[in-house]
Design an enzyme around this catalytic site. Structure first.
Site, PDB file in Angstrom:
ATOM      1  N   GLU A   1       0.856  -1.195   0.000  1.00  0.00           N
ATOM      2  CA  GLU A   1       0.000   0.000   0.000  1.00  0.00           C
ATOM      3  C   GLU A   1       0.883   1.233   0.000  1.00  0.00           C
ATOM      4  O   GLU A   1       0.926   2.010   0.954  1.00  0.00           O
ATOM      5  CB  GLU A   1      -0.949   0.000   1.213  1.00  0.00           C
TER       6      GLU A   1
ATOM      7  N   HIS B   1       2.126   4.705  -1.910  1.00  0.00           N
ATOM      8  CA  HIS B   1       1.407   5.661  -2.748  1.00  0.00           C
ATOM      9  C   HIS B   1       2.299   6.641  -3.480  1.00  0.00           C
ATOM     10  O   HIS B   1       3.410   6.927  -3.057  1.00  0.00           O
ATOM     11  CB  HIS B   1       0.428   6.463  -1.894  1.00  0.00           C
TER      12      HIS B   1
ATOM     13  N   HIS C   1      -9.362   1.181  -0.121  1.00  0.00           N
ATOM     14  CA  HIS C   1      -8.550   2.114   0.670  1.00  0.00           C
ATOM     15  C   HIS C   1      -9.450   3.254   1.146  1.00  0.00           C
ATOM     16  O   HIS C   1     -10.390   3.635   0.441  1.00  0.00           O
ATOM     17  CB  HIS C   1      -7.438   2.654  -0.231  1.00  0.00           C
TER      18      HIS C   1
ATOM     19  N   ASP D   1       2.477   2.105   3.881  1.00  0.00           N
ATOM     20  CA  ASP D   1       1.643   3.285   3.609  1.00  0.00           C
ATOM     21  C   ASP D   1       2.526   4.508   3.345  1.00  0.00           C
ATOM     22  O   ASP D   1       2.169   5.639   3.682  1.00  0.00           O
ATOM     23  CB  ASP D   1       0.648   3.583   4.749  1.00  0.00           C
TER      24      ASP D   1
HETATM   25 MN    MN Z   1      -2.721   4.440   2.303  1.00  0.00          MN
END
Ligand code: MN
Length: 319
Positions: free
Chosen positions: A11, A13, A159, A282
């Site tokens: 995950e 980004h 998400h 993340d």
């Molecule tokens: Mn995230």
């Protein structure tokens, strides 16, 4: 202990300049350091992955993403966004993989874009952020996306994004000024994303598409902890037959994005088994260091550590 095991983070980004420009006020909420990392798909990101010991990032557009786009522009814009992501992955094919952004405001086009991204661009699934213009994704108009994902054998990652405006007002306005994170990672994201997952199961989409795999971040958005109570309550008299536990433990996978608690991990392992849990950070919203420091404290068997750090991801994402 895990030094020789490849580490895949799911995950992670980035932002696309053209898409971010369409998302009103998105940049204004982020620091210059954060924006630099969001827009970097090269040296800075790779250096920070190397320093942390992360071998592969599965890249996804950070929230707010394509779910906030009007149908009139979503289809062409997400196509360009996905093409640019594919180019970035192609520059570093051993370090990056891609989750597609989908123009869910037009579900049929989103299903076609998913297929194009998997077949032509080599993407490993798709990520959906929050609601599509106020609509939860259990609605049957979105099922064509799940039918395509099942046929292609790729997962859909649900998400969070900013909660619906009415929910924000009723639930959080009183505290949002002093505690802005209560609307976001501290609670608002969790409530909305867990609700999205519960509604998906109640919609019976997994009975129609038993091969559909769904991924949730943030240690499963509290659902492993709540699983016994949800499952038991839905079996009380007055309910249609529903095996919530079976669907959640068979069709759902979770990641540790932004949630590095051993206690929560043990709960998830007991409810879901290590076969359904995958490591994530993340990045760049969460730094690598607390994630990797936590990994170093985990007393897992070599077998479980392999599943957790990359084995499950290779299987679920066909990497
Ligand atoms: Mn995230």
């Amino acid at each position: 202990m895990f030094k020789k095991i490849p580490v895949i983070a799911l995950e992670e980004h980035y932002w696309d300049h053209e898409l971010a420009a369409q998302l009103q006020g998105a940049e204004g909420t982020r620091s210059a350091d954060m924006l630099q990392r969001l827009y970097d798909l090269g040296d800075l990101r790779l250096r920070e992955m190397d320093e942390a010991g992360i071998d592969i990032q599965v890249l996804s557009h950070g929230a707010p993403s394509a779910q906030k786009l009007d149908a009139s522009i979503a289809v062409d814009l997400t196509r360009r966004v996905n093409d640019r992501l594919a180019e970035a992955v192609a520059r570093h094919p051993t370090r990056f993989a891609g989750f597609a952004a989908l123009p869910t405001a037009n579900p049929e086009a989103a299903a076609r874009e998913l297929e194009r991204c998997v077949k032509d661009l080599g993407f490993v699934g798709a990520m959906i952020c929050g609601l599509t213009n106020g609509m939860f994704h259990d609605d049957e108009r979105f099922w064509c996306i799940y039918e395509r994902a099942e046929a292609l054998g790729v997962p859909i990652y649900f998400h969070p994004s900013f909660p619906d405006a009415d929910v924000s007002r009723v639930y959080y306005d009183k505290y949002a000024k002093d505690f802005p994170q209560v609307v976001r990672a501290a609670w608002g994201y969790t409530v909305e994303t867990a609700t999205q997952a519960v509604r998906l199961i109640l919609s019976r989409v997994f009975e129609k598409h038993p091969g559909l795999n769904v991924i949730l971040g943030h240690m499963g958005e509290t659902l492993p902890y709540q699983l016994w109570r949800i499952d038991q309550a839905l079996k009380r008299p007055g309910h249609d037959e529903m095996n919530f536990r079976e669907h959640f433990t068979r069709n759902f996978y979770i990641t540790t994005s932004g949630h590095f608690s051993t206690t929560a991990l043990v709960c998830a392992m007991m409810e879901m088994s290590m076969d359904h849990i995958m490591f994530s950070v993340d990045y760049p919203f969460v730094a690598h260091k607390p994630a990797m420091d936590w990994l170093n404290t985990l007393q897992l068997s070599q077998t479980d550590m392999r599943k957790f750090l990359s084995g499950n991801a290779r299987r679920v994402l066909n990497l």
